[in-house]
Design a protein around this motif. Structure first.
Motif, PDB file in Angstrom:
ATOM      1  N   ALA A 119       0.351  24.510   2.565  1.00 53.21           N
ATOM      2  CA  ALA A 119       0.707  23.110   2.773  1.00 53.21           C
ATOM      3  C   ALA A 119      -0.447  22.432   3.508  1.00 53.21           C
ATOM      4  O   ALA A 119      -1.333  23.099   4.058  1.00 53.21           O
ATOM      5  N   ALA A 120      -0.443  21.131   3.511  1.00 55.35           N
ATOM      6  CA  ALA A 120      -1.484  20.379   4.215  1.00 55.35           C
ATOM      7  C   ALA A 120      -1.551  20.825   5.672  1.00 55.35           C
ATOM      8  O   ALA A 120      -0.527  20.954   6.343  1.00 55.35           O
ATOM      9  N   GLY A 121      -2.741  21.123   6.163  1.00 52.95           N
ATOM     10  CA  GLY A 121      -2.937  21.537   7.550  1.00 52.95           C
ATOM     11  C   GLY A 121      -2.656  22.994   7.834  1.00 52.95           C
ATOM     12  O   GLY A 121      -2.886  23.472   8.933  1.00 52.95           O
ATOM     13  N   GLU A 122      -2.154  23.716   6.875  1.00 50.76           N
ATOM     14  CA  GLU A 122      -1.822  25.128   7.071  1.00 50.76           C
ATOM     15  C   GLU A 122      -3.066  25.993   6.879  1.00 50.76           C
ATOM     16  O   GLU A 122      -3.980  25.637   6.137  1.00 50.76           O
ATOM     17  N   ARG A 123      -3.091  27.129   7.547  1.00 47.93           N
ATOM     18  CA  ARG A 123      -4.201  28.078   7.421  1.00 47.93           C
ATOM     19  C   ARG A 123      -3.655  29.445   7.039  1.00 47.93           C
ATOM     20  O   ARG A 123      -2.518  29.775   7.337  1.00 47.93           O
ATOM     21  N   LEU A 124      -4.514  30.248   6.413  1.00 44.32           N
ATOM     22  CA  LEU A 124      -4.152  31.597   5.998  1.00 44.32           C
ATOM     23  C   LEU A 124      -5.203  32.555   6.524  1.00 44.32           C
ATOM     24  O   LEU A 124      -6.400  32.324   6.354  1.00 44.32           O
ATOM     25  N   VAL A 125      -4.768  33.617   7.178  1.00 45.25           N
ATOM     26  CA  VAL A 125      -5.680  34.638   7.693  1.00 45.25           C
ATOM     27  C   VAL A 125      -5.666  35.811   6.723  1.00 45.25           C
ATOM     28  O   VAL A 125      -4.605  36.303   6.340  1.00 45.25           O
ATOM     29  N   ILE A 126      -6.862  36.241   6.333  1.00 42.97           N
ATOM     30  CA  ILE A 126      -6.988  37.427   5.494  1.00 42.97           C
ATOM     31  C   ILE A 126      -7.575  38.506   6.387  1.00 42.97           C
ATOM     32  O   ILE A 126      -8.751  38.487   6.721  1.00 42.97           O
ATOM     33  N   ALA A 127      -6.723  39.407   6.808  1.00 45.47           N
ATOM     34  CA  ALA A 127      -7.109  40.436   7.771  1.00 45.47           C
ATOM     35  C   ALA A 127      -7.512  41.717   7.058  1.00 45.47           C
ATOM     36  O   ALA A 127      -6.998  42.036   5.991  1.00 45.47           O
ATOM     37  N   MET A 185       0.839  -1.178   0.000  1.00 44.92           N
ATOM     38  CA  MET A 185       0.000   0.000   0.000  1.00 44.92           C
ATOM     39  C   MET A 185       0.883   1.240   0.000  1.00 44.92           C
ATOM     40  O   MET A 185       1.744   1.400   0.847  1.00 44.92           O
ATOM     41  N   GLN A 186       0.669   2.108  -0.936  1.00 46.38           N
ATOM     42  CA  GLN A 186       1.458   3.332  -1.033  1.00 46.38           C
ATOM     43  C   GLN A 186       0.765   4.460  -0.294  1.00 46.38           C
ATOM     44  O   GLN A 186      -0.451   4.587  -0.343  1.00 46.38           O
ATOM     45  N   SER A 187       1.553   5.270   0.391  1.00 47.23           N
ATOM     46  CA  SER A 187       0.981   6.463   1.000  1.00 47.23           C
ATOM     47  C   SER A 187       1.408   7.670   0.167  1.00 47.23           C
ATOM     48  O   SER A 187       2.507   7.705  -0.365  1.00 47.23           O
ATOM     49  N   HIS A 188       0.516   8.587   0.030  1.00 53.16           N
ATOM     50  CA  HIS A 188       0.792   9.786  -0.753  1.00 53.16           C
ATOM     51  C   HIS A 188       0.987  10.965   0.183  1.00 53.16           C
ATOM     52  O   HIS A 188       0.184  11.193   1.077  1.00 53.16           O
ATOM     53  N   ALA A 189       2.056  11.686  -0.040  1.00 54.19           N
ATOM     54  CA  ALA A 189       2.312  12.882   0.760  1.00 54.19           C
ATOM     55  C   ALA A 189       1.313  13.960   0.348  1.00 54.19           C
ATOM     56  O   ALA A 189       1.027  14.124  -0.841  1.00 54.19           O
ATOM     57  N   PRO A 190       0.761  14.659   1.306  1.00 54.39           N
ATOM     58  CA  PRO A 190      -0.155  15.759   0.964  1.00 54.39           C
ATOM     59  C   PRO A 190       0.578  16.813   0.141  1.00 54.39           C
ATOM     60  O   PRO A 190       1.735  17.106   0.372  1.00 54.39           O
ATOM     61  N   GLU A 191      -0.114  17.351  -0.831  1.00 57.04           N
ATOM     62  CA  GLU A 191       0.473  18.365  -1.695  1.00 57.04           C
ATOM     63  C   GLU A 191       0.002  19.750  -1.287  1.00 57.04           C
ATOM     64  O   GLU A 191      -1.095  19.916  -0.763  1.00 57.04           O
ATOM     65  N   ALA A 192       0.823  20.730  -1.575  1.00 53.88           N
ATOM     66  CA  ALA A 192       0.439  22.121  -1.336  1.00 53.88           C
ATOM     67  C   ALA A 192      -0.662  22.512  -2.319  1.00 53.88           C
ATOM     68  O   ALA A 192      -0.746  21.979  -3.418  1.00 53.88           O
TER      69      ALA A 192
END
Length: 66
Positions: free
Chosen positions: A33-41, A1-8
């Motif tokens: 990136a995977a799991g990252e968040r961006l704030v637009i202020a 079983m192959q695991s795939h790295a999350p992509e940006a």
């Protein structure tokens, strides 16, 4: 079983359209990136004064829309 790295995810040209008269368009060169968040202020400089430099902020604020 192959695991795939999350992509940006490239955010260039993504638009937020439902909260203001004119859409907020994310500039080129932004990605998350995977799991990252961006704030637009509304005012990135003011947000950094309160919360510090460790917040992942969009490079431009969205102006008078709230």
């Amino acid at each position: 079983m192959q695991s795939h790295a999350p992509e940006a995810v490239d955010l260039a040209g993504v638009q937020l359209t439902t909260f203001a008269e004119s859409p907020y368009v994310l500039p080129g060169g932004l990605s998350l990136a995977a799991g990252e968040r961006l704030v637009i202020a509304r005012n990135p400089a003011a947000l950094r004064l309160v919360y510090g430099e460790n917040v992942n902020l969009a490079p431009q604020g969205y102006g008078p829309a709230n």
